[in-house]
Design an enzyme around this catalytic site. Structure first.
Site, mmCIF file in Angstrom:
data_model
loop_
_atom_site.group_PDB
_atom_site.id
_atom_site.type_symbol
_atom_site.label_atom_id
_atom_site.label_comp_id
_atom_site.label_asym_id
_atom_site.label_seq_id
_atom_site.Cartn_x
_atom_site.Cartn_y
_atom_site.Cartn_z
ATOM 1 N N HIS A 9 71.907 43.881 -32.299
ATOM 2 C CA HIS A 9 71.743 42.472 -31.949
ATOM 3 C C HIS A 9 72.079 41.567 -33.125
ATOM 4 C CE1 HIS A 9 68.838 39.020 -30.973
ATOM 5 N NE2 HIS A 9 69.814 38.955 -30.091
ATOM 6 N N GLU A 36 76.213 43.107 -30.368
ATOM 7 C CA GLU A 36 76.114 41.782 -29.737
ATOM 8 C C GLU A 36 76.325 40.721 -30.801
ATOM 9 O OE1 GLU A 36 73.672 38.137 -28.389
ATOM 10 O OE2 GLU A 36 73.586 39.267 -30.258
ATOM 11 N N ASP A 38 76.993 36.107 -31.199
ATOM 12 C CA ASP A 38 76.969 34.799 -30.528
ATOM 13 C C ASP A 38 78.168 33.990 -31.016
ATOM 14 O OD1 ASP A 38 74.058 35.061 -29.520
ATOM 15 O OD2 ASP A 38 73.895 35.420 -31.675
ATOM 16 N N HIS A 51 74.572 31.951 -34.273
ATOM 17 C CA HIS A 51 73.584 31.858 -33.196
ATOM 18 C C HIS A 51 73.119 30.429 -32.917
ATOM 19 C CE1 HIS A 51 69.519 31.866 -31.456
ATOM 20 N NE2 HIS A 51 70.007 32.825 -30.700
#
Ligand code: G3P
Ligand code: MG
Length: 237
Positions: A9, A36, A38, A51
């Protein structure tokens, strides 16, 4: 039942500054098969990995990210807040990550846009980059309008529906919205064995964020969840 996929993450974010090349490289080194990250649109139409909508928590900038060009953002230090060891880490471009990560890593690209930015072409920009640098991806967002935009430009891209409330019928919602989803991405507080069973009956995967405890991993495994988002792979050792 396939083995549960562990998405690092924001990269290996417990051990390295999140959403930086250092975090992604550390995830690969630790054996992650999926990562993952962003992404957001810069003022000059580049796709950058970060993020928060606001600079400052994970770098030495201030204000809204969307108001800066990538040239301006590239001068920020995105590592020192975490540790001096990472001083000088930069906000990476999505293009850099697509180019540099090993081709067999599944990349979950989470699209982030302020709801007021309705004229943003983030979906189109990301799809253009994926055409330039093809690789296995899963596109997700809390902004379901963005998922619709992705689908309308390229309906072959797998979509993950992110949400954070215990919805009464997420599958009916997705269908009514005209979204063809490959997966639901609920927060860990909204997962039940019934939800997972229903998803699987519909041929939809369930990837759960963010899983921090071994006890949670064991429970989710028992429910045959397809994937989990973790900040460290140590919770699944
Ligand atoms: O995609 C899973 C997770 O990243 C969603 O929440 O806020 O960490 O981007 P957030
Ligand atoms: Mg995310």
């Amino acid at each position: 039942m396939n083995e549960m996929m562990c998405f690092a993450h924001r990269g290996l974010s417990e051990h390295t500054p999140e959403n930086t090349m250092a975090a992604f490289q550390a995830a690969v080194k630790a054996g992650a098969k999926a990562i993952e990250l962003d992404v957001q649109r810069t003022k000059d139409g580049q796709v950058v990995v970060m993020h928060d909508f606001y600079l400052g928590r994970t770098n030495n900038g201030e204000g809204l990210l969307k108001d800066y060009t990538y040239e301006e953002l590239s001068r920020l230090d995105a590592g020192s807040w975490f540790s001096t060891e990472y001083a000088g880490e930069r906000l990476p471009l999505l293009a850099d990550v697509l180019r540099q990560l090993p081709a067999d890593i599944l990349l979950n690209i989470e699209l982030k846009r302020l709801a007021c930015e309705t004229d943003s072409d983030l979906a189109a920009l990301v799809i253009e980059l994926l055409r330039q640098y093809p690789r296995p991806v899963l596109i997700s967002s809390f902004d379901h309008y963005l998922l619709k935009e992705v689908q309308s430009i390229d309906n072959t891209l797998p979509l993950g529906l992110l949400y954070a409330s215990n919805l009464i019928d997420v599958f009916a919602y997705a269908e009514q919205s005209g979204l063809k989803i490959s997966a639901i991405h609920p927060s860990i507080d909204c997962v039940s064995p019934e939800l997972i069973k229903r998803a699987h009956q519909l041929g939809i995967k369930v990837n759960v964020y963010t899983v921090r405890r071994r006890e949670e991993v064991a429970l989710l495994k028992q429910c045959q969840v397809d994937g989990i988002f973790v900040n460290t792979l140590e919770v699944v050792d």
